[in-house]
Design an enzyme around this catalytic site. Structure first.
Site, short mmCIF file in Angstrom:
data_model
loop_
_atom_site.label_atom_id
_atom_site.label_comp_id
_atom_site.label_asym_id
_atom_site.label_seq_id
_atom_site.Cartn_x
_atom_site.Cartn_y
_atom_site.Cartn_z
N HIS A 119 43.01 16.72 35.53
CA HIS A 119 43.39 18.13 35.37
C HIS A 119 42.80 18.65 34.06
O HIS A 119 42.97 18.05 33.01
CB HIS A 119 44.93 18.27 35.32
N TYR A 171 54.09 25.66 33.90
CA TYR A 171 55.34 25.61 33.12
C TYR A 171 55.85 27.04 33.02
O TYR A 171 55.12 27.93 32.57
CB TYR A 171 55.08 25.07 31.71
N PRO A 211 61.22 15.56 28.57
CA PRO A 211 60.04 15.42 29.46
C PRO A 211 59.08 16.60 29.40
O PRO A 211 58.01 16.55 29.98
CB PRO A 211 60.68 15.31 30.84
N LYS A 239 55.39 13.22 27.54
CA LYS A 239 54.95 12.30 26.48
C LYS A 239 55.65 10.94 26.49
O LYS A 239 55.32 10.09 25.68
CB LYS A 239 55.17 12.96 25.11
N TYR A 270 48.73 18.42 23.99
CA TYR A 270 49.06 18.09 25.37
C TYR A 270 48.16 16.97 25.91
O TYR A 270 48.64 16.05 26.56
CB TYR A 270 48.92 19.35 26.26
C1 PHB Z 1 56.09 15.32 36.53
O1 PHB Z 1 55.15 15.53 37.33
O2 PHB Z 1 57.09 14.61 36.82
C2 PHB Z 1 56.02 15.97 35.16
C3 PHB Z 1 54.84 16.58 34.77
C4 PHB Z 1 54.77 17.19 33.52
C5 PHB Z 1 55.89 17.15 32.69
C6 PHB Z 1 57.07 16.53 33.09
C7 PHB Z 1 57.14 15.92 34.34
O3 PHB Z 1 55.81 17.77 31.48
#
Ligand code: PHB
Ligand code: APR
Length: 393
Positions: A76, A204, A296, A300, A388
């Site tokens: 990605h 997000y 989450p 990280k 990130y």
């Molecule tokens: C997930 O795909 O479970 C996931 C992806 C990004 C995050 C948290 C969880 O920041």
């Protein structure tokens, strides 16, 4: 009668940290034994995140476990951030020069277990009463029960890779250990559905109703989250309720594209920031979730476990190959320096994206101003992108 075994490194915990460390040590001919409280299947049943930094990918390649990730992982090159109906993209190529890899932690752990078993790696499952003895002596020992039989491992070093609920952190005396914690006043309700992801990259979302995240595992397996109360229960949420709420939190144009379906997994996770210092006590080294937990939001957890493993693996290599203790002596300092930077990013992103129950109007205005600044400012986007995709080890 106690069965006694000798090894160089005793690793407590058969999650990603312990397995990756064990496999890396194996590539250098350094012996280890992994003690896991549960079973391989139980460990693989745990649904966890799936965004991997470049540093993690390099470690998996060095461990000889990168093939399936290369073949099935999804590179990605950016993520989107939305607030209300506004949506903008953080371009990783432009600002950080590195993509991230979307590849579920379950698959990472499966690859590591397969690799350990292919070379006959020492793995003990269903261990009980694990106790670390003489961690400060030259010959620490780890005692435990398996099938009711007393066992003892004599080793040079103990790697505490046994997660937040393990025994390793608590082996360090209370008067030596310093802990830092921030518990967030909300949780994440997550579902896994066998549906195509709503977008080719993660989204997000900060909305008036709370945070949401649109993620994925592959082209036909999607992972979605919505912020929920810490008092909420999974049984309060039908699939329909979840999809309806998710659609209200993401931009309209995205909601219109959303393909819904039955959940194959649904769970609520609390959010906390937690750090324990020191990460080393004598010949006991804490690694991964045993030493720190991040919310989450920044994906990280696994990636910070990987940087701990990097520092510990290279320190142990230096010790065994060059009889040089500098790497292990600097482990806690080196690992902790990066842990705090990652904690900061995870705290910043969580504070930016969620609605806090006690948030004042001013606080909310500050969030929106920060989002608008991030939307419009290249330097802000570069800082976000570099955190990130992963800070250097
Ligand atoms: C997930 O795909 O479970 C996931 C992806 C990004 C995050 C948290 C969880 O920041
Ligand atoms: N004895 C042996 N094994 C133990 C003990 C114990 N006393 N206590 C816990 N364990 C095992 C757990 O069953 C688990 O399999 O240690 C393992 C720890 O694994 P994780 O909790 O996954 O921690 P870690 O390997 O550091 O991985 C960190 O994985 O779980 C995610 O959110 C976490 O992304 C983070 C990453």
């Amino acid at each position: 009668m106690t069965k006694k075994t000798r090894t160089q490194v005793c690793i407590i915990g058969g999650g990603p940290s312990g397995l990756l460390l064990s496999q890396l040590l194996h590539t250098r001919g350094i012996e280890s034994i992994v003690l896991e409280r549960t079973t391989r299947d139980y460990v693989l049943s745990r649904i966890r995140a799936g965004v991997l930094e470049q540093g993690f990918l390099s470690l998996m390649e060095e461990a000889g476990v990168g093939q399936r990730m290369r073949e099935q992982g999804l590179p990605h090159n950016g993520v989107s951030i939305s607030y209300g109906d506004e949506k903008f993209r953080i371009d990783f190529d432009k600002h950080a020069g590195n993509p991230v890899m979307v590849y579920g932690q379950t698959e990472v752990t499966r690859d590591l277990y397969d690799a350990r078993e292919q070379v006959g790696g020492a793995l003990e499952f269903n261990v009980e009463n694990v106790t670390i003895v003489d961690a400060q002596m030259d010959r620490p020992r780890v005692t435990y029960l398996v099938k009711g039989e007393h066992q003892e491992i004599q080793c040079d070093f103990v790697a505490g890779c046994d997660g937040f609920h393990g025994v390793s952190r608590k082996t360090i005396p209370d008067n030596i250990r310093k802990e830092y914690e921030k518990v967030y006043p909300f949780g994440w309700l997550g579902i896994l559905s066998e549906t195509p992801p709503v977008d080719h990259e993660l989204i997000y979302a900060n909305s008036e109703r709370g945070f949401a995240l649109c993620s994925m595992r592959n082209e036909n397996l999607s992972r979605y989250y919505i912020q929920c109360s810490t008092l909420d229960k999974v049984e309060n949420w039908s699939d329909t309720d979840f999809w309806d709420e998710l659609k209200k939190r993401i931009p309209r144009e995205t909601a219109q594209k959303l393909i819904t379906g039955s959940s194959i997994e649904k769970s609520i996770a609390p959010l906390r920031s937690f750090i324990t210092e020191p990460m080393r006590w004598g010949n006991l080294f804490l690694c991964g979730d045993a030493a720190h937990i991040v919310p989450p939001t920044g994906a990280k957890g696994l990636n910070t476990a990987a940087s701990d493993v990097y520092y510990l693996y290279n320190g142990l290599r230096q010790f065994y190959e060059n009889n040089d203790s500098e790497g292990i002596n600097r482990y806690a300092q080196n690992a902790m320096a990066r842990v705090w930077k990652v904690q900061r990013f995870s705290w910043w992103f969580s504070s930016l994206m969620h609605r806090f129950p006690d948030q004042s109007e001013f606080d909310h205005k500050m969030q929106i101003a920060e989002l608008e600044f991030l939307h419009s400012n290249e330097a802000a986007q570069k800082a976000m992108a570099q955190n990130y995709v992963g800070l250097p080890y």
